[in-house]
Motif scaffolding. Structure first.
Motif, mmCIF file in Angstrom:
data_model
loop_
_atom_site.group_PDB
_atom_site.id
_atom_site.type_symbol
_atom_site.label_atom_id
_atom_site.label_comp_id
_atom_site.label_asym_id
_atom_site.label_seq_id
_atom_site.Cartn_x
_atom_site.Cartn_y
_atom_site.Cartn_z
ATOM 1 N N ASN A 178 0.825 -1.205 0.000
ATOM 2 C CA ASN A 178 0.000 0.000 0.000
ATOM 3 C C ASN A 178 0.862 1.258 0.000
ATOM 4 O OD1 ASN A 178 -2.553 -1.246 0.016
ATOM 5 N ND2 ASN A 178 -2.399 -1.620 2.207
ATOM 6 N N ILE A 179 0.251 2.341 -0.482
ATOM 7 C CA ILE A 179 0.990 3.596 -0.629
ATOM 8 C C ILE A 179 0.142 4.788 -0.168
ATOM 9 C CG2 ILE A 179 2.532 2.836 -2.475
ATOM 10 C CD1 ILE A 179 -0.487 4.892 -3.427
ATOM 11 N N ILE A 180 0.827 5.891 0.051
ATOM 12 C CA ILE A 180 0.152 7.171 0.219
ATOM 13 C C ILE A 180 0.075 7.801 -1.165
ATOM 14 C CG2 ILE A 180 0.273 9.491 1.205
ATOM 15 C CD1 ILE A 180 -0.254 7.357 3.285
ATOM 16 N N ALA A 181 -1.118 8.200 -1.584
ATOM 17 C CA ALA A 181 -1.296 8.806 -2.902
ATOM 18 C C ALA A 181 -1.433 10.317 -2.779
ATOM 19 C CB ALA A 181 -2.526 8.228 -3.589
ATOM 20 N N ALA A 182 -0.901 11.007 -3.779
ATOM 21 C CA ALA A 182 -0.975 12.464 -3.827
ATOM 22 C C ALA A 182 -1.227 12.892 -5.269
ATOM 23 C CB ALA A 182 0.328 13.089 -3.328
ATOM 24 N N ARG A 183 -1.673 14.121 -5.438
ATOM 25 C CA ARG A 183 -1.721 14.673 -6.789
ATOM 26 C C ARG A 183 -0.282 14.853 -7.268
ATOM 27 N NH1 ARG A 183 -5.796 17.026 -3.971
ATOM 28 N NH2 ARG A 183 -4.489 18.753 -3.252
ATOM 29 N N GLU A 184 -0.051 14.557 -8.525
ATOM 30 C CA GLU A 184 1.313 14.572 -9.056
ATOM 31 C C GLU A 184 2.008 15.910 -8.800
ATOM 32 O OE1 GLU A 184 2.995 14.185 -13.498
ATOM 33 O OE2 GLU A 184 1.909 12.409 -12.801
ATOM 34 N N GLU A 185 1.268 17.005 -8.883
ATOM 35 C CA GLU A 185 1.844 18.332 -8.702
ATOM 36 C C GLU A 185 2.356 18.572 -7.285
ATOM 37 O OE1 GLU A 185 -2.051 21.048 -7.806
ATOM 38 O OE2 GLU A 185 -1.954 20.052 -9.738
ATOM 39 N N ASN A 186 1.876 17.765 -6.335
ATOM 40 C CA ASN A 186 2.249 17.971 -4.923
ATOM 41 C C ASN A 186 3.311 17.000 -4.427
ATOM 42 O OD1 ASN A 186 -1.153 18.656 -4.582
ATOM 43 N ND2 ASN A 186 0.391 20.186 -4.145
ATOM 44 N N LEU A 187 3.805 16.134 -5.290
ATOM 45 C CA LEU A 187 4.707 15.070 -4.844
ATOM 46 C C LEU A 187 5.930 15.581 -4.091
ATOM 47 C CD1 LEU A 187 4.895 12.321 -7.619
ATOM 48 C CD2 LEU A 187 4.006 12.131 -5.298
ATOM 49 N N ASN A 188 6.441 16.722 -4.481
ATOM 50 C CA ASN A 188 7.663 17.229 -3.859
ATOM 51 C C ASN A 188 7.405 18.267 -2.770
ATOM 52 O OD1 ASN A 188 9.413 15.648 -5.493
ATOM 53 N ND2 ASN A 188 9.101 17.096 -7.181
ATOM 54 N N ASP A 189 6.144 18.412 -2.372
ATOM 55 C CA ASP A 189 5.837 19.360 -1.295
ATOM 56 C C ASP A 189 6.474 18.889 0.014
ATOM 57 O OD1 ASP A 189 4.398 20.700 -3.166
ATOM 58 O OD2 ASP A 189 2.425 20.333 -2.288
ATOM 59 N N PRO A 190 7.112 19.770 0.754
ATOM 60 C CA PRO A 190 7.831 19.378 1.983
ATOM 61 C C PRO A 190 6.973 18.629 2.995
ATOM 62 C CG PRO A 190 8.394 21.621 1.367
ATOM 63 C CD PRO A 190 7.272 21.205 0.459
ATOM 64 N N VAL A 191 5.687 18.967 3.087
ATOM 65 C CA VAL A 191 4.852 18.350 4.120
ATOM 66 C C VAL A 191 4.672 16.851 3.893
ATOM 67 C CG1 VAL A 191 2.578 18.686 3.030
ATOM 68 C CG2 VAL A 191 2.794 18.754 5.524
ATOM 69 N N ILE A 192 4.800 16.393 2.643
ATOM 70 C CA ILE A 192 4.657 14.957 2.379
ATOM 71 C C ILE A 192 5.810 14.189 3.021
ATOM 72 C CG2 ILE A 192 4.711 13.179 0.582
ATOM 73 C CD1 ILE A 192 3.018 14.941 -1.152
ATOM 74 N N GLU A 193 7.001 14.719 2.915
ATOM 75 C CA GLU A 193 8.154 14.087 3.562
ATOM 76 C C GLU A 193 7.971 14.106 5.077
ATOM 77 O OE1 GLU A 193 11.624 11.903 3.390
ATOM 78 O OE2 GLU A 193 10.384 12.617 1.716
ATOM 79 N N GLN A 194 7.326 15.148 5.570
ATOM 80 C CA GLN A 194 7.052 15.256 6.996
ATOM 81 C C GLN A 194 6.084 14.161 7.447
ATOM 82 O OE1 GLN A 194 5.871 19.238 8.043
ATOM 83 N NE2 GLN A 194 5.488 18.719 10.199
ATOM 84 N N VAL A 195 5.020 13.958 6.654
ATOM 85 C CA VAL A 195 4.041 12.906 6.970
ATOM 86 C C VAL A 195 4.700 11.529 6.892
ATOM 87 C CG1 VAL A 195 1.897 11.794 6.232
ATOM 88 C CG2 VAL A 195 2.063 14.284 6.229
ATOM 89 N N LYS A 196 5.573 11.341 5.910
ATOM 90 C CA LYS A 196 6.307 10.078 5.790
ATOM 91 C C LYS A 196 7.127 9.816 7.051
ATOM 92 C CE LYS A 196 9.889 7.771 3.032
ATOM 93 N NZ LYS A 196 10.808 7.893 1.856
ATOM 94 N N GLY A 197 7.740 10.860 7.566
ATOM 95 C CA GLY A 197 8.536 10.720 8.783
ATOM 96 C C GLY A 197 7.695 10.264 9.963
ATOM 97 N N TYR A 198 6.461 10.746 10.066
ATOM 98 C CA TYR A 198 5.567 10.321 11.146
ATOM 99 C C TYR A 198 5.088 8.888 10.945
ATOM 100 C CZ TYR A 198 5.263 15.350 12.058
ATOM 101 O OH TYR A 198 5.551 16.657 12.328
#
Length: 273
Positions: free
Chosen positions: A231-251
């Motif tokens: 399973n994965i976390i899905a995002a809109r392609e335009e948001n893939l590099n947004d800093p908050v996604i890396e933050q959520v991954k860290g949690y």
């Protein structure tokens, strides 16, 4: 000459204005996800539970996560594509790619989470080797999970599939079926409720647990641990590099989440990190 100069000046000013407008449009085309609050779609059950932990960890750092709970596999991606939510957590990448193709969307995998192994369940049959002739078998009706379910029955020795079509197999691609079993493609969320109507059913881990089934004890046959359907976390392609996604991954990729997954589900869900 004055007219020519005025004309050139007008053209230059027009170009500058158009360029500025174009730049403004380009900036607006990508609005980065907020680093203060997010709406994340999850399916009811384990994915919701795992994100409750993520939500608590994020809150400690000032990031507010609102969970939007869904009960099917289509609406969470539609909501993500339309901007009603910021991310979602419930699916594997083959399903996401199939959804993109069918709905002309541009959603992408941001990072992996857990493997939710699918299994075969029955109210009457105790061993998959005892599958009766002519058995009615319920499988998910979305293409990626449908082929995944058929491969499961091939691994169990019930059927054989066309080698060239195994990755995207449908019931039409069964080339050997000595028991003449019948595959019924049904909504994945409804399969646990259909166990009285079919002999066997292939049920995703999250729907199994949310309907009182224990994948470790109730499943007659489960896909192998090296499954590609993580399973994965899905995002809109335009948001893939947004800093908050890396933050959520860290949690998400923390010992707190990992320990909960392993302690609560005893291998039915397996962390990918």
């Amino acid at each position: 000459m004055k007219k020519i100069i005025l004309l050139l000046t007008s053209l230059i000013l027009t170009t500058v204005v158009l360029t500025a407008c174009g730049g403004e449009t380009e900036e607006k085309s990508h609005e980065a996800l907020s680093e203060e609050s997010l709406k994340i779609g999850v399916t009811a059950g384990p994915h919701e539970e795992f994100f409750e932990i993520v939500k608590d960890l994020a809150k400690e750092d000032g990031l507010d996560i609102e969970l939007v709970v869904f009960s099917d596999y289509i609406i969470p991606n539609t909501a993500l594509a339309e901007g009603e939510i910021d991310l979602n957590s419930y699916q594997h990448e083959p399903f996401l790619l199939e959804f993109n193709e069918d709905h002309n969307t541009e959603l992408s995998a941001a990072f992996s989470t857990v493997l939710s192994a699918i299994g075969v369940y029955s109210n009457d049959i105790k061993d998959i080797k005892d599958t009766p002739e002519g058995a009615k078998i319920g499988i998910p009706n979305d293409p990626s999970n449908s082929s995944r379910a058929l491969v499961l029955f091939e691994e169990a020795g019930i059927i054989e599939l066309d080698d060239e079509k195994r990755d995207n197999a449908t019931p039409m691609d069964v080339v050997k079926n000595d028991l003449n079993v019948e595959f019924l493609e049904l909504d994945a969320a409804q399969l646990p409720k259909m166990l009285d109507e079919v002999d066997l059913a292939v049920i995703n881990g999250n729907f199994a647990t949310s309907n009182g089934l224990d994948p470790t004890t109730d499943s007659l046959f489960t896909e192998s641990v090296d499954s590609p359907y993580v399973n994965i976390i899905a995002a809109r392609e335009e948001n893939l590099n947004d800093p908050v996604i890396e933050q959520v991954k860290g949690y998400y990729h923390t010992d707190e989440v990992k320990d909960y997954v392993l302690d609560k589900y005893k291998g039915a869900y397996q962390p990918s990190w």
